[in-house]
Design an enzyme around this catalytic site. Structure first.
Site, PDB file in Angstrom:
ATOM      1  N   GLU A 123     -12.712  -2.786  12.388  1.00 29.60           N
ATOM      2  CA  GLU A 123     -13.048  -3.163  11.264  1.00 29.60           C
ATOM      3  C   GLU A 123     -14.272  -3.971  11.229  1.00 29.60           C
ATOM      4  OE1 GLU A 123     -10.915  -4.141   7.173  1.00 29.60           O
ATOM      5  OE2 GLU A 123     -11.348  -6.287   8.374  1.00 29.60           O
TER       6      GLU A 123
ATOM      7  N   ASP B 224     -15.792  -2.500   5.823  1.00 24.97           N
ATOM      8  CA  ASP B 224     -14.910  -3.127   5.060  1.00 24.97           C
ATOM      9  C   ASP B 224     -15.944  -3.637   3.719  1.00 24.97           C
ATOM     10  OD1 ASP B 224     -12.780  -4.489   3.944  1.00 24.97           O
ATOM     11  OD2 ASP B 224     -13.446  -6.254   4.901  1.00 24.97           O
TER      12      ASP B 224
ATOM     13  N   LYS C  20       0.647  -1.082   0.046  1.00 25.27           N
ATOM     14  CA  LYS C  20       0.133   0.031   0.155  1.00 25.27           C
ATOM     15  C   LYS C  20       0.804   1.262   0.034  1.00 25.27           C
ATOM     16  CE  LYS C  20      -4.047  -2.292   2.045  1.00 25.27           C
ATOM     17  NZ  LYS C  20      -4.972  -2.412   3.266  1.00 25.27           N
TER      18      LYS C  20
END
Length: 279
Positions: A195, A216, A133
């Protein structure tokens, strides 16, 4: 510029020059050592400019006496053909160019529908090396570019915030259990985010006192439902397969934040050109 960022700039520049220049730029030796020059850098495409500290540090490392005259501010949108910066100094040094960078930051703020959304990038290289990322060694540079482009940063690393994901939940015995442990560990010093993958898990997280929840891979309809359920009890962040093409529709669901991994993992350097005139 913070001490941490200044240190990262110096490290990045030293590493890049060592990799590229090595024992010396042989082609640059064709230019007389005392020759001076004027140069300008233009962009060949529209961009939002980020990276001035790295640009400046690179040229000053090569020529302490160079004069750098920026014609655009950091974070400013520019049109193709714009002059970004003019330089004057040693001609040999000017031939060792440094790359620029761009960030397309107007995907949400453009158009006719205003949102109060905060845009952000995801944290760091993920544990799957096929899908990083941020680039290893350039995390602070890419985080900086996101801020300059109008976004916000999440955690810089694993040390400055708690993000509870599905494996943490499973290993800790459930949502309530893992949140209780996180609140005790954080002690109000760092953020705690959890999450959730569906509306049932959202209900559990809200009941356990979560104030920052990551949705998510929710559908747009489920995001809107989640906003109604949270109703000010928690900040909601949307994440998962969100692109610059879809981010506006996600913003219009009413979520508070959006994480777009492509801000860091799909970036490319803008096409720049430098032209030199000897003095």
């Amino acid at each position: 510029m913070s001490d941490l960022l200044a240190s990262a700039v110096e490290t990045d520049v030293n590493r890049a020059l060592a990799e590229d220049v090595g024992s010396g730029d042989l082609t640059a030796l064709l230019i007389p050592a005392t020759q001076t020059a004027h140069a300008c850098v233009i962009t060949r495409e529209p961009a939002v400019i980020a990276g001035r500290p790295w640009f400046d540090a690179c040229f000053r490392a090569l020529d302490l006496g160079c004069v750098i005259d920026w014609r655009v501010n950091e974070g400013a949108p520019v049109a193709a053909g714009s002059v970004l910066v003019e330089l004057s100094g040693n001609a040999r040094a000017a031939h060792r160019r440094t790359p620029g960078a761009e960030l397309p930051a107007d995907a949400v703020v453009g158009g006719h529908c205003d949102t109060s959304l905060r845009r952000g990038c995801t944290r760091q290289p993920c544990r799957n090396p096929r899908h990083p990322k941020t680039l290893p060694g350039l995390r602070l540079a890419e985080k900086y570019a996101v801020r300059v482009g109008g976004g916000q940063n999440q955690r810089v690393g694993l040390y400055d915030g708690i993000l509870i994901k599905e494996n943490h939940i499973a290993a800790a015995g459930g949502i309530a259990q893992v949140l209780n442990a996180a609140f005790e560990l954080a002690a109000g010093k760092v953020s705690v985010q959890i999450e959730v993958e569906n509306l049932d898990e959202l209900d559990q997280a809200l009941a356990a006192g979560a104030s920052l929840i990551l949705l998510d891979n929710f559908s747009l309809d489920d995001m809107r439902h989640a906003v109604r359920l949270a109703h000010g009890r928690a900040l909601l962040e949307a994440s998962g397969n969100i692109t610059l093409d879809t981010v506006r529709a996600v913003a219009e669901t009413g979520v508070d934040r959006i994480s777009v991994g492509s801000l860091t993992k799909h970036i490319r350097a803008v096409d720049l050109s430098m032209r030199i005139d000897t003095l």
